[in-house]
Design a protein around this motif. Structure first.
Motif, PDB file in Angstrom:
ATOM      1  N   ASN A  11       0.621  -1.072  -0.061  1.00  0.00           N
ATOM      2  CA  ASN A  11       0.287  -0.167   0.230  1.00  0.00           C
ATOM      3  C   ASN A  11       0.759   1.508  -0.079  1.00  0.00           C
ATOM      4  O   ASN A  11       0.401   2.409  -1.138  1.00  0.00           O
ATOM      5  CB  ASN A  11      -1.166  -0.517   1.611  1.00  0.00           C
ATOM      6  CG  ASN A  11      -2.014  -0.959   0.986  1.00  0.00           C
ATOM      7  OD1 ASN A  11      -2.752  -1.636  -0.271  1.00  0.00           O
ATOM      8  ND2 ASN A  11      -3.009  -1.275   2.186  1.00  0.00           N
ATOM      9  N   TYR A  63      -5.511   7.669 -10.344  1.00  0.00           N
ATOM     10  CA  TYR A  63      -6.494   6.586 -10.141  1.00  0.00           C
ATOM     11  C   TYR A  63      -6.877   5.898 -10.084  1.00  0.00           C
ATOM     12  O   TYR A  63      -7.098   4.983  -9.323  1.00  0.00           O
ATOM     13  CB  TYR A  63      -7.674   7.389 -10.401  1.00  0.00           C
ATOM     14  CG  TYR A  63      -8.233   8.730  -9.505  1.00  0.00           C
ATOM     15  CD1 TYR A  63      -9.128   8.480  -8.567  1.00  0.00           C
ATOM     16  CD2 TYR A  63      -8.129  10.373 -10.543  1.00  0.00           C
ATOM     17  CE1 TYR A  63      -9.486   9.752  -8.053  1.00  0.00           C
ATOM     18  CE2 TYR A  63      -8.544  11.222  -9.863  1.00  0.00           C
ATOM     19  CZ  TYR A  63      -9.326  11.175  -8.507  1.00  0.00           C
ATOM     20  OH  TYR A  63      -9.569  12.089  -8.053  1.00  0.00           O
ATOM     21  N   MET A  64      -6.492   5.366 -11.424  1.00  0.00           N
ATOM     22  CA  MET A  64      -6.009   3.827 -11.394  1.00  0.00           C
ATOM     23  C   MET A  64      -5.002   2.926 -11.033  1.00  0.00           C
ATOM     24  O   MET A  64      -5.262   2.114 -10.472  1.00  0.00           O
ATOM     25  CB  MET A  64      -6.293   3.124 -13.093  1.00  0.00           C
ATOM     26  CG  MET A  64      -7.102   3.711 -14.141  1.00  0.00           C
ATOM     27  SD  MET A  64      -6.846   3.259 -15.738  1.00  0.00           S
ATOM     28  CE  MET A  64      -5.660   4.251 -16.186  1.00  0.00           C
ATOM     29  N   LEU A  66      -3.746   3.885  -7.570  1.00  0.00           N
ATOM     30  CA  LEU A  66      -5.168   4.161  -6.472  1.00  0.00           C
ATOM     31  C   LEU A  66      -5.804   2.927  -6.009  1.00  0.00           C
ATOM     32  O   LEU A  66      -6.110   2.576  -4.909  1.00  0.00           O
ATOM     33  CB  LEU A  66      -5.799   5.006  -6.382  1.00  0.00           C
ATOM     34  CG  LEU A  66      -6.180   5.719  -4.541  1.00  0.00           C
ATOM     35  CD1 LEU A  66      -4.780   6.002  -4.024  1.00  0.00           C
ATOM     36  CD2 LEU A  66      -6.327   7.301  -4.275  1.00  0.00           C
ATOM     37  N   GLY A  67      -6.289   2.239  -7.490  1.00  0.00           N
ATOM     38  CA  GLY A  67      -7.327   1.330  -7.253  1.00  0.00           C
ATOM     39  C   GLY A  67      -6.778  -0.191  -6.604  1.00  0.00           C
ATOM     40  O   GLY A  67      -7.303  -0.826  -6.228  1.00  0.00           O
ATOM     41  N   GLN A  68      -5.623   0.045  -7.003  1.00  0.00           N
ATOM     42  CA  GLN A  68      -4.370  -1.163  -6.255  1.00  0.00           C
ATOM     43  C   GLN A  68      -3.774  -1.379  -5.072  1.00  0.00           C
ATOM     44  O   GLN A  68      -3.922  -1.966  -4.484  1.00  0.00           O
ATOM     45  CB  GLN A  68      -3.857  -0.916  -7.307  1.00  0.00           C
ATOM     46  CG  GLN A  68      -3.282  -1.652  -8.523  1.00  0.00           C
ATOM     47  CD  GLN A  68      -4.504  -2.486  -9.293  1.00  0.00           C
ATOM     48  OE1 GLN A  68      -3.661  -3.381  -8.943  1.00  0.00           O
ATOM     49  NE2 GLN A  68      -4.895  -2.019 -10.101  1.00  0.00           N
ATOM     50  N   LYS A  70      -4.773  -2.542  -0.879  1.00  0.00           N
ATOM     51  CA  LYS A  70      -4.867  -3.442  -0.803  1.00  0.00           C
ATOM     52  C   LYS A  70      -5.807  -3.056   0.484  1.00  0.00           C
ATOM     53  O   LYS A  70      -5.086  -2.286   1.604  1.00  0.00           O
ATOM     54  CB  LYS A  70      -4.333  -4.738  -1.427  1.00  0.00           C
ATOM     55  CG  LYS A  70      -4.503  -4.935  -2.440  1.00  0.00           C
ATOM     56  CD  LYS A  70      -3.131  -6.239  -2.304  1.00  0.00           C
ATOM     57  CE  LYS A  70      -3.005  -7.103  -3.966  1.00  0.00           C
ATOM     58  NZ  LYS A  70      -1.893  -7.663  -4.144  1.00  0.00           N
TER      59      LYS A  70
END
Length: 80
Positions: A11, A63-64, A66-68, A70
């Protein structure tokens, strides 16, 4: 305890990547769009458009990425 450390490291790396992309977007927007407009070059040139598109693209990629991020719950689901 080891799994939680790996999750925190993952993260933090994701957040670092997003921060770098955000800085790139700010730089492209500030130097390529805002500064020429503030300096009085009101005409929209192709270079201003390119800088604006790169800035928007960097934010979209951020943003994409940031979707990673967990959570502990996501780790438990992948273990099943």
């Amino acid at each position: 305890m080891r799994r939680r450390d790996d999750l925190a490291i993952h993260n933090e790396r994701v957040k670092l990547a997003v921060t770098i992309l955000n800085a790139i977007a700010i730089a492209f927007f500030g130097l390529g769009v805002a500064r020429p407009l503030i300096d009085g070059d009101v005409a929209i040139t192709p270079m201003i458009v390119v800088h604006f598109v790169v800035a928007v693209a960097a934010v979209r990629v951020a943003y994409m990425v940031l979707g990673q991020l967990k959570t502990d719950d996501a780790e438990k689901e992948t273990d099943r």
